[in-house]
Scaffold this motif. Structure first.
Motif, PDB file in Angstrom:
ATOM      1  N   LYS A  59       1.039  -1.082  -0.127  1.00 61.88           N
ATOM      2  CA  LYS A  59       0.156  -0.124   0.084  1.00 61.88           C
ATOM      3  C   LYS A  59       0.838   1.239  -0.062  1.00 61.88           C
ATOM      4  CE  LYS A  59      -3.912  -2.083   2.454  1.00 61.88           C
ATOM      5  NZ  LYS A  59      -4.545  -2.185   3.682  1.00 61.88           N
ATOM      6  N   ILE A  60       2.046   1.264   0.454  1.00 63.59           N
ATOM      7  CA  ILE A  60       3.033   2.464   0.761  1.00 63.59           C
ATOM      8  C   ILE A  60       3.801   2.558  -0.522  1.00 63.59           C
ATOM      9  CG2 ILE A  60       4.816   3.354   2.092  1.00 63.59           C
ATOM     10  CD1 ILE A  60       3.558   1.748   4.423  1.00 63.59           C
ATOM     11  N   TYR A  61       4.276   1.445  -1.020  1.00 64.23           N
ATOM     12  CA  TYR A  61       5.322   1.606  -1.978  1.00 64.23           C
ATOM     13  C   TYR A  61       4.897   0.885  -3.596  1.00 64.23           C
ATOM     14  CZ  TYR A  61       8.148   2.023   2.003  1.00 64.23           C
ATOM     15  OH  TYR A  61       8.842   2.392   3.399  1.00 64.23           O
ATOM     16  N   GLY A  62       3.674   0.400  -3.253  1.00 64.02           N
ATOM     17  CA  GLY A  62       3.342  -0.323  -4.717  1.00 64.02           C
ATOM     18  C   GLY A  62       4.341  -1.284  -5.259  1.00 64.02           C
ATOM     19  N   ASP A  63       4.522  -1.358  -6.484  1.00 65.77           N
ATOM     20  CA  ASP A  63       5.347  -2.391  -7.170  1.00 65.77           C
ATOM     21  C   ASP A  63       6.828  -1.767  -7.198  1.00 65.77           C
ATOM     22  OD1 ASP A  63       4.985  -0.381  -9.236  1.00 65.77           O
ATOM     23  OD2 ASP A  63       4.334  -1.887 -10.633  1.00 65.77           O
ATOM     24  N   ALA A  64       7.074  -0.751  -6.634  1.00 65.41           N
ATOM     25  CA  ALA A  64       8.431  -0.107  -6.712  1.00 65.41           C
ATOM     26  C   ALA A  64       9.764  -0.860  -5.923  1.00 65.41           C
ATOM     27  CB  ALA A  64       8.731   1.294  -5.942  1.00 65.41           C
ATOM     28  N   ILE A  65       9.142  -1.665  -4.874  1.00 62.34           N
ATOM     29  CA  ILE A  65      10.140  -2.727  -4.195  1.00 62.34           C
ATOM     30  C   ILE A  65      10.592  -3.744  -5.407  1.00 62.34           C
ATOM     31  CG2 ILE A  65      10.482  -4.339  -2.504  1.00 62.34           C
ATOM     32  CD1 ILE A  65       9.538  -1.798  -1.551  1.00 62.34           C
ATOM     33  N   ARG A  66      12.158  -3.607  -5.177  1.00 61.67           N
ATOM     34  CA  ARG A  66      13.029  -4.400  -5.970  1.00 61.67           C
ATOM     35  C   ARG A  66      13.566  -5.490  -5.120  1.00 61.67           C
ATOM     36  NH1 ARG A  66      10.723  -1.545  -8.813  1.00 61.67           N
ATOM     37  NH2 ARG A  66      11.328  -0.460 -10.723  1.00 61.67           N
ATOM     38  N   THR A  67      13.931  -5.159  -3.887  1.00 59.59           N
ATOM     39  CA  THR A  67      14.731  -6.333  -2.942  1.00 59.59           C
ATOM     40  C   THR A  67      14.118  -6.214  -1.698  1.00 59.59           C
ATOM     41  OG1 THR A  67      16.453  -4.613  -2.332  1.00 59.59           O
ATOM     42  CG2 THR A  67      17.036  -5.841  -4.023  1.00 59.59           C
ATOM     43  N   LEU A  68      14.174  -7.796  -1.049  1.00 60.68           N
ATOM     44  CA  LEU A  68      13.330  -7.681   0.218  1.00 60.68           C
ATOM     45  C   LEU A  68      14.390  -8.569   1.251  1.00 60.68           C
ATOM     46  CD1 LEU A  68      10.700  -8.050   2.023  1.00 60.68           C
ATOM     47  CD2 LEU A  68      10.349 -10.172   0.665  1.00 60.68           C
ATOM     48  N   PHE A  69      14.631  -8.097   2.441  1.00 58.85           N
ATOM     49  CA  PHE A  69      15.150  -8.979   3.268  1.00 58.85           C
ATOM     50  C   PHE A  69      14.301  -9.242   4.357  1.00 58.85           C
ATOM     51  CE2 PHE A  69      17.844  -8.926   7.140  1.00 58.85           C
ATOM     52  CZ  PHE A  69      18.944 -10.092   6.605  1.00 58.85           C
ATOM     53  N   LEU A  70      14.436 -10.524   4.919  1.00 60.54           N
ATOM     54  CA  LEU A  70      13.473 -11.014   5.833  1.00 60.54           C
ATOM     55  C   LEU A  70      14.326 -11.173   7.119  1.00 60.54           C
ATOM     56  CD1 LEU A  70      11.552 -13.525   3.683  1.00 60.54           C
ATOM     57  CD2 LEU A  70      10.946 -11.523   4.415  1.00 60.54           C
ATOM     58  N   PRO A  71      14.361 -10.235   8.091  1.00 62.32           N
ATOM     59  CA  PRO A  71      14.980 -10.720   9.363  1.00 62.32           C
ATOM     60  C   PRO A  71      14.228 -11.507  10.263  1.00 62.32           C
ATOM     61  CG  PRO A  71      14.736  -8.104   8.970  1.00 62.32           C
ATOM     62  CD  PRO A  71      13.938  -8.719   8.028  1.00 62.32           C
ATOM     63  N   ALA A  72      14.940 -11.859  11.301  1.00 57.20           N
ATOM     64  CA  ALA A  72      16.002 -11.608  12.022  1.00 57.20           C
ATOM     65  C   ALA A  72      17.146 -12.252  11.861  1.00 57.20           C
ATOM     66  CB  ALA A  72      15.595 -11.499  13.630  1.00 57.20           C
ATOM     67  N   GLY A  73      17.896 -12.630  12.812  1.00 58.20           N
ATOM     68  CA  GLY A  73      19.109 -13.289  12.826  1.00 58.20           C
ATOM     69  C   GLY A  73      19.416 -14.570  12.347  1.00 58.20           C
ATOM     70  N   ASN A  74      18.488 -15.290  12.044  1.00 59.20           N
ATOM     71  CA  ASN A  74      18.552 -16.823  11.355  1.00 59.20           C
ATOM     72  C   ASN A  74      17.276 -17.197  10.770  1.00 59.20           C
ATOM     73  OD1 ASN A  74      19.908 -19.290  11.002  1.00 59.20           O
ATOM     74  ND2 ASN A  74      20.891 -19.125  12.751  1.00 59.20           N
ATOM     75  N   THR A  75      16.871 -16.546   9.937  1.00 59.08           N
ATOM     76  CA  THR A  75      15.549 -16.813   9.360  1.00 59.08           C
ATOM     77  C   THR A  75      15.465 -18.023   8.553  1.00 59.08           C
ATOM     78  OG1 THR A  75      14.843 -14.327   9.213  1.00 59.08           O
ATOM     79  CG2 THR A  75      13.763 -15.742   7.589  1.00 59.08           C
ATOM     80  N   ILE A  76      16.733 -18.526   8.224  1.00 63.87           N
ATOM     81  CA  ILE A  76      16.760 -19.880   7.383  1.00 63.87           C
ATOM     82  C   ILE A  76      16.190 -21.040   8.467  1.00 63.87           C
ATOM     83  CG2 ILE A  76      19.150 -20.728   8.102  1.00 63.87           C
ATOM     84  CD1 ILE A  76      17.130 -20.531   4.475  1.00 63.87           C
ATOM     85  N   ALA A  77      16.027 -20.798   9.749  1.00 62.64           N
ATOM     86  CA  ALA A  77      15.622 -21.719  10.589  1.00 62.64           C
ATOM     87  C   ALA A  77      14.093 -21.663  10.735  1.00 62.64           C
ATOM     88  CB  ALA A  77      16.078 -21.327  11.806  1.00 62.64           C
ATOM     89  N   MET A  78      13.408 -20.725   9.939  1.00 65.39           N
ATOM     90  CA  MET A  78      11.947 -20.876   9.894  1.00 65.39           C
ATOM     91  C   MET A  78      11.514 -22.197   9.030  1.00 65.39           C
ATOM     92  SD  MET A  78       9.913 -17.832   7.889  1.00 65.39           S
ATOM     93  CE  MET A  78       8.199 -17.872   8.047  1.00 65.39           C
ATOM     94  N   PRO A  79      10.289 -22.856   9.261  1.00 63.58           N
ATOM     95  CA  PRO A  79      10.042 -23.933   8.702  1.00 63.58           C
ATOM     96  C   PRO A  79       9.887 -23.858   7.299  1.00 63.58           C
ATOM     97  CG  PRO A  79       8.699 -23.776  10.883  1.00 63.58           C
ATOM     98  CD  PRO A  79       9.598 -22.436  10.655  1.00 63.58           C
TER      99      PRO A  79
END
Length: 291
Positions: A59-79
């Protein structure tokens, strides 16, 4: 968007949308790290909440987003299923998205295995930032990294095999004066075995409220001088034989050396050799980190 606990991202993600997927770090024992020591327990955020934050960002940025980072410190541990769902949702929501990135440590990458890593790559995950820190098993034991060189190599190779980009981080000076040579040479051996896309250099700065700082203050850990850090960096680069991009994008470093190995190795070594001729008083002073 909602955030809980400390939110950190790599310098290379400075322009990225930050949407928190996990809180804290499931390991949280490294003696040099202060980030999640203040009673921050690891947890995975509900996918519904993460999607709500992504919707708010749209809603804020529309389709302007080019890169996305998913914190926090060890998100690969997410299922894997949940992380893959978030990646697919993000790709659909932001059609011009070029990269989705997470932090991940070697033990949790190995727990995923090649099949699940490939599933994440197919879902749209692009890159994993991994703290190698050192290839020396004794240093890894002392700093309580929770893994050894073999585990680090296996994880790094698996990431590359899955088709994901890999950024490996090395902490210059992490072995102190006692293990500077083993640190440089064993780390180079690990890097040669992993063949990461990026090798990112950091210089050790002891942080408040960490066991490593207590070792420094008590004289049990002797920090390297600026010239010694530069010499260690030269030894590291000289021993690396594979193709990778070296990046030195951090405020802790005494000298920024950037280039592609092997073709830029000679130029980087000349830069470091020139820096060694400067008086040590010209470099930043010792300081205790607070962030």
């Amino acid at each position: 968007m909602r955030y809980e606990g400390p939110i950190y991202r790599p310098p290379s993600e400075a322009d990225s949308l930050l949407i928190q997927a996990t809180v804290g770090c499931p390991h949280n024992k490294c003696t040099f790290c202060m980030v999640y020591k203040d009673n921050v327990r690891f947890k995975v955020r509900a996918t519904t909440e993460i999607k709500e934050d992504l919707d708010e960002a749209y809603k804020i940025y529309g389709d302007a987003i080019r890169t996305l980072f998913l914190p926090a410190g060890n998100t690969i541990a997410m299922p894997t299923a949940a992380l893959a769902e978030i990646c697919r949702y993000s790709r659909k929501l932001f059609p011009r998205l070029q990269r989705i990135t997470v932090y991940g440590s070697a033990p949790y990458i190995n727990q995923k295995g090649i099949i699940e890593l490939k599933q994440l790559a197919e879902a749209g995950l692009s890159r994993i930032h991994v703290g190698l820190e050192s290839g020396d098993d004794e240093i890894l034991r002392r700093v309580k990294k929770g893994c050894n060189q073999q585990i680090q190599i296996a994880a790094g190779r698996m990431v590359r095999q899955a088709g994901l980009e890999l950024s490996e981080y090395v902490i210059l000076g992490l072995g102190g004066k006692e293990r500077t040579t083993p640190h440089a040479l064993a780390t180079a051996r690990a890097v040669n075995a992993i063949v990461p896309d990026y090798l990112r250099l950091r210089t050790l700065v002891p942080k408040i409220n960490t066991p490593l700082l207590e070792e420094v203050l008590q004289g049990r850990f002797q920090m390297l001088s600026p010239h010694e850090v530069i010499l260690e960096t030269m030894s590291l680069l000289e021993a690396i034989t594979i193709t990778t991009q070296v990046v030195s994008d951090h405020y802790t470093n005494y000298v920024n050396v950037v280039g592609r190995l092997p073709e830029d190795k000679a130029a980087m070594l000349r830069t470091l050799q020139t820096a060694r001729q400067r008086p040590e008083a010209d470099f930043r002073p010792f300081f205790i980190g607070t962030q």
